[in-house]
Structures are given as structure tokens and as C-alpha cells.
Design a protein around this motif. Structure first.
Motif, PDB file in Angstrom:
ATOM      1  N   VAL A 213      45.212  31.954   4.112  1.00  0.00           N
ATOM      2  CA  VAL A 213      46.314  31.351   4.859  1.00  0.00           C
ATOM      3  C   VAL A 213      46.507  29.889   4.438  1.00  0.00           C
ATOM      4  O   VAL A 213      47.635  29.443   4.215  1.00  0.00           O
ATOM      5  CB  VAL A 213      46.057  31.440   6.377  1.00  0.00           C
ATOM      6  CG1 VAL A 213      47.165  30.751   7.149  1.00  0.00           C
ATOM      7  CG2 VAL A 213      45.945  32.888   6.827  1.00  0.00           C
ATOM      8  N   ASP A 217      49.901  28.538   2.843  1.00  0.00           N
ATOM      9  CA  ASP A 217      50.672  27.545   3.601  1.00  0.00           C
ATOM     10  C   ASP A 217      50.668  26.165   2.932  1.00  0.00           C
ATOM     11  O   ASP A 217      51.250  25.219   3.472  1.00  0.00           O
ATOM     12  CB  ASP A 217      50.125  27.428   5.037  1.00  0.00           C
ATOM     13  CG  ASP A 217      50.572  28.592   5.916  1.00  0.00           C
ATOM     14  OD1 ASP A 217      51.627  29.193   5.610  1.00  0.00           O
ATOM     15  OD2 ASP A 217      49.885  28.894   6.901  1.00  0.00           O
ATOM     16  N   MET A 219      48.176  24.180   2.666  1.00  0.00           N
ATOM     17  CA  MET A 219      47.283  23.239   3.348  1.00  0.00           C
ATOM     18  C   MET A 219      46.005  23.024   2.541  1.00  0.00           C
ATOM     19  O   MET A 219      45.263  22.083   2.782  1.00  0.00           O
ATOM     20  CB  MET A 219      46.902  23.767   4.739  1.00  0.00           C
ATOM     21  CG  MET A 219      48.069  23.937   5.672  1.00  0.00           C
ATOM     22  SD  MET A 219      48.808  22.351   6.119  1.00  0.00           S
ATOM     23  CE  MET A 219      50.540  22.722   5.870  1.00  0.00           C
TER      24      MET A 219
ATOM     25  N   HIS B 125      42.009  31.640  21.630  1.00  0.00           N
ATOM     26  CA  HIS B 125      43.033  32.683  21.535  1.00  0.00           C
ATOM     27  C   HIS B 125      44.119  32.486  22.592  1.00  0.00           C
ATOM     28  O   HIS B 125      45.290  32.752  22.333  1.00  0.00           O
ATOM     29  CB  HIS B 125      42.384  34.064  21.599  1.00  0.00           C
ATOM     30  CG  HIS B 125      41.709  34.444  20.301  1.00  0.00           C
ATOM     31  ND1 HIS B 125      41.166  35.687  20.051  1.00  0.00           N
ATOM     32  CD2 HIS B 125      41.525  33.734  19.158  1.00  0.00           C
ATOM     33  CE1 HIS B 125      40.672  35.710  18.823  1.00  0.00           C
ATOM     34  NE2 HIS B 125      40.861  34.535  18.276  1.00  0.00           N
ATOM     35  N   VAL B 128      46.456  29.864  21.269  1.00  0.00           N
ATOM     36  CA  VAL B 128      47.367  30.424  20.258  1.00  0.00           C
ATOM     37  C   VAL B 128      48.469  31.215  20.955  1.00  0.00           C
ATOM     38  O   VAL B 128      49.657  31.044  20.670  1.00  0.00           O
ATOM     39  CB  VAL B 128      46.597  31.322  19.266  1.00  0.00           C
ATOM     40  CG1 VAL B 128      47.563  32.076  18.353  1.00  0.00           C
ATOM     41  CG2 VAL B 128      45.625  30.493  18.431  1.00  0.00           C
ATOM     42  N   ILE B 129      48.071  32.061  21.897  1.00  0.00           N
ATOM     43  CA  ILE B 129      49.045  32.916  22.586  1.00  0.00           C
ATOM     44  C   ILE B 129      50.036  32.077  23.389  1.00  0.00           C
ATOM     45  O   ILE B 129      51.240  32.335  23.372  1.00  0.00           O
ATOM     46  CB  ILE B 129      48.294  33.927  23.500  1.00  0.00           C
ATOM     47  CG1 ILE B 129      47.608  34.987  22.626  1.00  0.00           C
ATOM     48  CG2 ILE B 129      49.227  34.563  24.506  1.00  0.00           C
ATOM     49  CD1 ILE B 129      46.675  35.924  23.384  1.00  0.00           C
ATOM     50  N   ASP B 130      49.546  31.058  24.084  1.00  0.00           N
ATOM     51  CA  ASP B 130      50.418  30.233  24.934  1.00  0.00           C
ATOM     52  C   ASP B 130      51.095  29.088  24.170  1.00  0.00           C
ATOM     53  O   ASP B 130      51.780  28.264  24.777  1.00  0.00           O
ATOM     54  CB  ASP B 130      49.606  29.640  26.099  1.00  0.00           C
ATOM     55  CG  ASP B 130      49.197  30.710  27.107  1.00  0.00           C
ATOM     56  OD1 ASP B 130      49.759  31.817  27.041  1.00  0.00           O
ATOM     57  OD2 ASP B 130      48.331  30.436  27.953  1.00  0.00           O
ATOM     58  N   HIS B 131      50.843  28.999  22.864  1.00  0.00           N
ATOM     59  CA  HIS B 131      51.418  27.917  22.048  1.00  0.00           C
ATOM     60  C   HIS B 131      50.993  26.541  22.541  1.00  0.00           C
ATOM     61  O   HIS B 131      51.761  25.582  22.420  1.00  0.00           O
ATOM     62  CB  HIS B 131      52.955  28.008  22.003  1.00  0.00           C
ATOM     63  CG  HIS B 131      53.458  29.271  21.376  1.00  0.00           C
ATOM     64  ND1 HIS B 131      54.791  29.601  21.284  1.00  0.00           N
ATOM     65  CD2 HIS B 131      52.798  30.306  20.793  1.00  0.00           C
ATOM     66  CE1 HIS B 131      54.924  30.776  20.692  1.00  0.00           C
ATOM     67  NE2 HIS B 131      53.729  31.220  20.390  1.00  0.00           N
ATOM     68  N   SER B 158      52.231  24.007   8.652  1.00  0.00           N
ATOM     69  CA  SER B 158      51.050  23.422   9.284  1.00  0.00           C
ATOM     70  C   SER B 158      50.728  24.127  10.601  1.00  0.00           C
ATOM     71  O   SER B 158      49.572  24.436  10.895  1.00  0.00           O
ATOM     72  CB  SER B 158      51.301  21.926   9.515  1.00  0.00           C
ATOM     73  OG  SER B 158      50.390  21.417  10.443  1.00  0.00           O
ATOM     74  N   HIS B 160      51.623  27.172  11.474  1.00  0.00           N
ATOM     75  CA  HIS B 160      51.175  28.532  11.178  1.00  0.00           C
ATOM     76  C   HIS B 160      49.706  28.547  10.755  1.00  0.00           C
ATOM     77  O   HIS B 160      48.910  29.373  11.198  1.00  0.00           O
ATOM     78  CB  HIS B 160      52.031  29.158  10.073  1.00  0.00           C
ATOM     79  CG  HIS B 160      51.572  30.518   9.671  1.00  0.00           C
ATOM     80  ND1 HIS B 160      50.837  30.752   8.529  1.00  0.00           N
ATOM     81  CD2 HIS B 160      51.689  31.725  10.293  1.00  0.00           C
ATOM     82  CE1 HIS B 160      50.543  32.042   8.454  1.00  0.00           C
ATOM     83  NE2 HIS B 160      51.050  32.655   9.505  1.00  0.00           N
ATOM     84  N   TRP B 161      49.365  27.600   9.924  1.00  0.00           N
ATOM     85  CA  TRP B 161      47.984  27.480   9.453  1.00  0.00           C
ATOM     86  C   TRP B 161      47.029  27.181  10.612  1.00  0.00           C
ATOM     87  O   TRP B 161      45.971  27.802  10.761  1.00  0.00           O
ATOM     88  CB  TRP B 161      47.907  26.376   8.392  1.00  0.00           C
ATOM     89  CG  TRP B 161      46.527  25.999   7.983  1.00  0.00           C
ATOM     90  CD1 TRP B 161      45.655  26.754   7.270  1.00  0.00           C
ATOM     91  CD2 TRP B 161      45.863  24.757   8.258  1.00  0.00           C
ATOM     92  NE1 TRP B 161      44.486  26.053   7.075  1.00  0.00           N
ATOM     93  CE2 TRP B 161      44.591  24.828   7.670  1.00  0.00           C
ATOM     94  CE3 TRP B 161      46.242  23.599   8.937  1.00  0.00           C
ATOM     95  CZ2 TRP B 161      43.673  23.788   7.754  1.00  0.00           C
ATOM     96  CZ3 TRP B 161      45.340  22.565   9.014  1.00  0.00           C
ATOM     97  CH2 TRP B 161      44.063  22.654   8.440  1.00  0.00           C
ATOM     98  N   SER B 164      46.664  30.208  12.858  1.00  0.00           N
ATOM     99  CA  SER B 164      45.862  31.243  12.184  1.00  0.00           C
ATOM    100  C   SER B 164      44.390  30.867  12.230  1.00  0.00           C
ATOM    101  O   SER B 164      43.521  31.715  12.463  1.00  0.00           O
ATOM    102  CB  SER B 164      46.318  31.407  10.730  1.00  0.00           C
ATOM    103  OG  SER B 164      47.696  31.700  10.679  1.00  0.00           O
ATOM    104  N   ALA B 165      44.116  29.583  12.006  1.00  0.00           N
ATOM    105  CA  ALA B 165      42.728  29.112  12.078  1.00  0.00           C
ATOM    106  C   ALA B 165      42.177  29.336  13.485  1.00  0.00           C
ATOM    107  O   ALA B 165      41.006  29.689  13.652  1.00  0.00           O
ATOM    108  CB  ALA B 165      42.661  27.638  11.697  1.00  0.00           C
ATOM    109  N   ILE B 167      43.009  31.746  15.564  1.00  0.00           N
ATOM    110  CA  ILE B 167      42.690  33.173  15.690  1.00  0.00           C
ATOM    111  C   ILE B 167      41.358  33.471  14.996  1.00  0.00           C
ATOM    112  O   ILE B 167      40.466  34.103  15.562  1.00  0.00           O
ATOM    113  CB  ILE B 167      43.812  34.044  15.071  1.00  0.00           C
ATOM    114  CG1 ILE B 167      45.110  33.889  15.867  1.00  0.00           C
ATOM    115  CG2 ILE B 167      43.389  35.513  15.026  1.00  0.00           C
ATOM    116  CD1 ILE B 167      46.293  34.650  15.284  1.00  0.00           C
ATOM    117  N   VAL B 213      50.331  37.938  29.782  1.00  0.00           N
ATOM    118  CA  VAL B 213      51.389  37.759  28.788  1.00  0.00           C
ATOM    119  C   VAL B 213      52.537  38.727  29.048  1.00  0.00           C
ATOM    120  O   VAL B 213      53.715  38.345  29.007  1.00  0.00           O
ATOM    121  CB  VAL B 213      50.824  37.966  27.361  1.00  0.00           C
ATOM    122  CG1 VAL B 213      51.931  37.869  26.329  1.00  0.00           C
ATOM    123  CG2 VAL B 213      49.741  36.949  27.055  1.00  0.00           C
ATOM    124  N   ASP B 217      56.246  37.520  29.832  1.00  0.00           N
ATOM    125  CA  ASP B 217      57.304  37.842  28.871  1.00  0.00           C
ATOM    126  C   ASP B 217      58.306  38.867  29.411  1.00  0.00           C
ATOM    127  O   ASP B 217      59.226  39.263  28.698  1.00  0.00           O
ATOM    128  CB  ASP B 217      56.683  38.380  27.563  1.00  0.00           C
ATOM    129  CG  ASP B 217      56.103  37.267  26.695  1.00  0.00           C
ATOM    130  OD1 ASP B 217      56.576  36.124  26.812  1.00  0.00           O
ATOM    131  OD2 ASP B 217      55.186  37.550  25.906  1.00  0.00           O
TER     132      ASP B 217
END
Lengths: 389, 389
Positions: A213, A217, A219, B125, B128-131, B158, B160-161, B164-165, B167, B213, B217
Motif C-alpha cells: 500500500v 500510494d 508514501m 479499527h 478507521v471505520i468512523d473516519h 496519504s 488511504h495509506w 490501511s496501516a 487496518i 455501523v 448507516d
């Protein structure tokens, strides 16, 4: 006739793995009753998607383990005498008079199921990370949830919900893989070795995916070292080294044999990853069943790109790589550039060299690997060389 | 003086937990050497963020376990005599002559570290889910990675990276929690009980988060049943029931005592979750250190919203809930509506009722819970009643 017998035997093994997976998933669905119909529905959908592939990892474990047992001996059991004798005792007990129904087979099937569950957990998180909704030409779990959810009208909320479910189900399955292995009915030192193997595979895979990733990306600068580490870690370890290592542990194989199989497995695993990259870049869409340009669009810094970097074509490749709006014409042009600059051939040569190295380890190394085990692994390599998806 | 002694004792315990966490993270950073500086950097950043909270879960485990041991007896050890005697033997050995340095303390610390690692994996996690990029008023790990990455210019890549990190590090830590517990040096039946508790907690938490979630949603209709299941499962189990259950297992507590503590823990855990919801909705920003309107903006269907649903204010609440562009004025108006319609008071009453029920179980139930254990849990409840973040 022998071939048909062999196919029937493999089909039976595959059916046993699927039955084992089904039992685990069924148990979870039942347990989810206390969380209501929505959570149960998530488990049911997961059960529909898991085990839908070739079961490569569970089958590799079971076939190699069978080959060890068919030979009747797994070689000297390492330097640790107490571990060795424990393992041998367990292995003997597992055989008993009927090799088809011993406790050892239940343990092997459980480990095989854990391998597929681990694989699917990684797939789920990869799909979330890569924003993939399709796998093998069909909705993946996230895609199926999204298709179901967006029928309600709110596309953004549905996608968020589907991806969140992918993260959470991945967590549940990653935990399940650990729970299954932490409880297999084998002597404690053997269980510790299985847990070590799982630990190593999870650590490698997550590190490899993180590099993947970061490279895509932009990075992490695309240095050869990072690309090689990513290629070696992302899927190679858990897909080949792990099943072979588990087979050795369960068979009570000696330290030398195990080290040789893990070394060979590493070579085969890296070849497998390189071939995956090549299929994504050059394979036909109807074969791998994904967006044919997804690796290009995501700017994946595979070994193919690294091979192109030192050629005169690189500026033209770099111009197109990572464009999220890549057209078919641009995709075909990028593919052509990678062929013409020799990157495709370079990677094909590397795959051959890795498989040659694996053969050398299997045949000419110091370890005396049982012939039946070598045969099973070579079969796997032939399948790998011929695969189109 | 006694109070200062007590504070010193708790500070020492906290320092021990942090040292144990540090040791685990240090080991992983070292191991990541083979994956290069980028993966090592991810581990180092993780080490800076983990254990930054109150260490509520590890401390609850250690304090309750200490209380059991101070009483010198954990009651009859359940109906399974062999398990009981194993546990007692281990527990005795752990005490030895110096309660501060026995093998039991190493095991307890390891379990305490596993609890915090599990908690942090869930946090990652969730973020990530809740931004979420902020926690306790500061960058969380995802936010810190994003701040670092976007300095390169590409904000989308950035983010996205960084996510992902989040997760992948969550996966690594979730696996680590399992690996730590699967290897603790206690008799096998006791280890199986610890793994059962972990299994239950992970299953509950993921199911609760999935409902959270889905409700926010709009993919799951906001029925009382789903909201109650979510409130009961999301954090309550792993935050209170799990540490108490682990303390009972490690202390070799009898089945009746353990059931009572788990029942009380469930009540306290749900009260904790309801209070969390209330603090998010009504608390001051500088206290919880998050976006003051994040729950409103994400349309979280907490028990507060459920209490408002049956009132005349509901149409006005529904009008504002889930607006991602909620202004401060609208946030204040929504808060006012929830106060005026009685939803805040309703939930406050429920919290009181749950804590009363926990007190009833601790004092008037059939189980004879050691007084020191009751005292520690009541202290925890008082802290909970007074908390502002």
C-alpha cells in the motif's frame, strides 16, 4: 484408472475441508443468534463466499502430510528429543489401524480449515484496502453486501457499511484462525510450533501488505529492497511456507527436512506472487475475473514495474501508472510497453529461476526428503506454472 | 499516608503494565528489522500511541486479582475438581513467599498487556471505520500517519495509506493478543478458559460494532432490540466482563463467584457504554477530546436516540441526526432537544439502575465474594460515576 482414483481422492479431501469449514461457520452462525438476524445474515453470507477458491493452502497441507505418512517415516525428529518423541507418539496414535479416521486426521483438517479461514480474512481486508468489490468475476463479500445495501438508495452509506463489515468479519476470522490452532489436540510443544508458524505468517503478510500500500500510494519510495520484501512477504509465506511448515510439524518431520521444505516453499511462494503480478498485468480479464487494469490504476509497484524502471520505456510507463481513470487504450499501451521493454520476460525468467532453485533444494539438498513429498510439491509447481488465474 | 501508599501501589502497577507493553512492542519492532525502516517506523509510532489511556482494563484485572490474593482464598474452585486443584496449585506457586515477584505475577502482567493490546486493536479499527483522526485531543495513530504522509502533497493517497496501516496494525495487534494468551504459562485447562473468555469478548465486540455501523448507516432499522444488543456487546464485554472473568480464572475463583462477577461486570459494562454515549452527546469537547458532534454527524443510534424516539421531539431530532455538515448551532439545538425531551435523564436513570443492580449482585447475591474484591469493583464504579471523559 489410477488417475481417476487420484482425482477422486483429491475431491474427497476437498469435500472434507469444505465440510470442516462449513462446521466452523455453522457454529458461528448459531452462536450469533444472540446478536439477532443481521449478524446471523453476515455469517451466512460469509459462509457462501469462504472456500470458493481452489483451497490451495489446505490441500497443500493435507497432500504433503499424506505423502509423509505414506512414506511411513518423516525422518529424524530434530535435535529436541522430547519434542521429537512426543510428535512421533502423536503421529503414531493418529495413524492407528485406519489412517482415514484417526485423531490425526481431525487435527489436520482443523489446521487446514484454519489456513483457509486465515486466507479469507486476509482477502477481506485486502479487498477493503484495495476498494475491490469483485473477485473471480463475481461480487466478493463486500460487493455482495453493498449490492444488498444500496437497494435502499444510499450508495455512500451502503459502501461504508459493506466495507466496515469486511473489516469486522476479517477480525472475527483472523481471531478464529488463532483460536482453532491454539486448541488443536496435539502435545503442547507441537501446538507451540504451529502457533509460531501462524505468528510468522501473519507478521510477514501484514508487513508485506503495508509495504504494498505504501509503495502504491507513493508514501514509500520504490526502492528494490522494499519491492523485494513486499513480494516475499505479502502472500508467499502464508500461502506456501506456512502449509508446508504445518505439514512438517504435524508429520513430526526432522529439522533438516523441515528447513528444506520451508526454503523450497519460500522460493515457490515468491514465484507464485510474481506470477500473480504477471497475471494481473498481462492475463485476460475472463481468466482472473478482476478489473484488468486494477493493478495499473492503483499504481502497484510490482517487480514488473521495478524491472521496467531501469529501461528507456520507464518515463512512458510512469506517465500512465497510477492513473485512476486509465482507459482501455491506455491500459493496452502500458501492457505493450512492459512487454516491449523486456520487463515481462525478466520477471518470467525470475519465476523460472525460483522454481529451479526450489527443485534443487528438493532433489540435491542435504536433507533426505521422502520421494512422495517431493512429488506432491513438484505437482504443485507444475500446476503453478500452468495456471491462468 | 494510607492513601498515598495506595496511589504509589497503583502507580507501580500501571508502570509495570506499561513496561510489559513496551517489552512486547519493542520485540515486534526488533523483529520488523527484516521488513525495513518503514515497517519498523510503523511499530515505533504504534508504541507511542498504545497505552496512552487510563489502562482501565489491565488495572481492573490486576486490582481484582490482587484483592482475591489478599483474601488468601478465592472460594471453592467450581465443580470440576481437577481444574480447581490445578488452578489452586498454580495460584499457590504464584504466591510463594514473595507475592511481588512470583510466576503468577508475570502471567497476570502478560494477560494485562494482552487486554490493552486487544483494546488498542479495536480502537484502531473503530477509528478507521468512523473516519476518526483524533483521540483525546491529539492525533490518533491514523491521524499521525496521515499528518506525516500528506506532507508529501497527496492528501487522498496519504489518508488511504494511513487508514490501511490502521487496518493492518489492528490485525497485527489482534493476533498478538491471541498469541500472548495462547502461550501463558498456566495449566492447559486454565489457558483454555482464558481463550474462551477472549473468544467471547472478540465475538461480542465485532458483532456490537457491526450493529453500530449498520444502525448509523441506516442499513439496519433502529429497533430497540438491535440498539440494546449493540450497547451490551460493543465495548461492555471486553472492557469489564473480560478483565473480571480473567481475574477469576487466574485466581482460581469458584464457579459461583465467577458467575456473579461476570453478571455484575455486564451491568457495569453496559453502564459504562451508556455513559460513553452520554459524554459524547452532552460532554464538553475539552473533556473527551473528540469532535463534539461526531456521534450526531455519524447518525449514531445510541440508547439516547432510542429514548428520544418515542417523544414529541423526535421529528426535530431526526431532522438533524446524521447530517455530516452539522453546524455548532444545530449541534447545540440537537443537544437541547435531547435534554428537554427527557432522553438524557432517561439514560442517566438507566445507568443508575444498572449500577444498583451490580451492587445488589455484589452484596446480596448467593455468591460469597471476598470483601476486598467487592471494594475494588465498587471503587471502579465510583470512578465511573464521576468520570468526565
Amino acid at each position: 484408472m489410477a488417475e481417476i482414483d487420484e482425482m477422486c481422492r483429491l475431491d474427497r479431501a476437498r469435500a472434507s475441508v469444505l465440510a470442516e469449514l462449513h462446521e466452523v461457520l455453522e457454529g458461528e452462525t448459531l452462536r450469533a443468534q444472540r446478536h439477532g438476524p443481521h449478524v446471523q445474515d453476515l455469517w451466512r453470507r460469509t459462509a457462501q463466499h469462504i472456500g470458493g477458491g481452489k483451497l490451495m493452502r489446505p490441500m497443500l497441507l493435507l497432500e504433503v502430510l499424506d505423502a509423509f505418512r505414506a512414506e511411513g517415516s518423516a525422518g529424524p525428529a530434530g535435535s529436541d528429543a522430547s519434542r521429537g518423541s512426543d510428535a512421533a507418539r502423536w503421529s503414531d496414535a493418529a495413524h492407528g489401524s485406519d489412517p482415514g479416521s484417526g485423531a490425526g486426521d481431525a487435527v489436520a483438517l482443523r489446521c487446514a480449515a484454519a489456513l483457509e479461514i486465515l486466507h479469507y480474512a486476509f482477502l477481506l481486508h485486502d479487498d477493503v484496502i484495495d476498494h475491490d468489490l469483485v473477485r473471480r468475476g463475481d461480487d466478493n463479500l463486500v460487493g455482495a453486501l453493498h449490492r444488498h445495501g444500496r437497494a435502499g438508495g444510499d450508495d455512500g452509506a451502503s459502501l461504508h457499511w459493506a466495507r466496515s463489515a469486511g473489516i469486522l468479519m476479517g477480525d472475527l476470522l483472523l481471531s478464529r484462525a488463532h483460536q482453532l490452532l491454539a486448541r488443536v489436540d496435539v502435545p503442547a510443544p507441537m501446538r507451540a510450533e504451529l502457533l509460531d508458524l501462524l505468528d510468522h505468517a501473519v507478521t510477514e503478510s501484514a508487513a508485506g501488505e503495508f509495504l504494498d500500500v505504501g509503495l502504491a500510494d507513493g508514501m514509500i519510495p520504490p526502492a528494490r529492497r522494499e519491492i523485494d520484501t513486499m513480494t516475499r512477504s505479502k502472500t508467499a509465506v502464508y500461502s506456501v511456507e506456512l502449509p508446508l511448515g504445518m505439514a512438517c510439524v504435524l508429520a513430526g518431520a526432522g529439522a533438516e527436512v523441515r528447513a528444506a521444505l520451508e526454503d523450497a516453499g519460500r522460493c515457490i511462494g515468491i514465484a507464485f506472487q510474481l506470477q500473480d503480478d504477471a497475471l494481473s498485468a498481462f492475463g485476460a480479464e475472463h481468466h482472473h475475473g478482476k478489473d484488468p487494469w486494477s493493478d495499473f490504476r492503483e499504481g502497484k509497484q510490482t517487480r514488473i514495474m521495478d524491472a521496467a524502471r531501469s529501461t528507456a520505456s520507464w518515463p512512458a510507463v510512469a506517465e500512465l501508472l497510477g492513473r485512476s481513470d486509465l482507459t482501455d487504450a491506455q491500459g493496452l499501451r502500458l501492457r505493450g510497453l512492459l512487454v516491449d521493454c523486456g520487463a515481462r520476460d525478466r520477471v518470467a525468467e525470475e519465476i523460472e529461476a525460483l522454481l529451479d532453485e526450489a527443485r534443487r533444494i528438493l532433489h540435491d539438498g542435504p536433507a533426505r526428503i521422502p520421494a512422495a513429498v517431493v512429488e506432491v510439491i513438484e505437482q504443485q509447481m507444475r500446476r503453478l506454472e500452468g495456471r491462468t488465474r
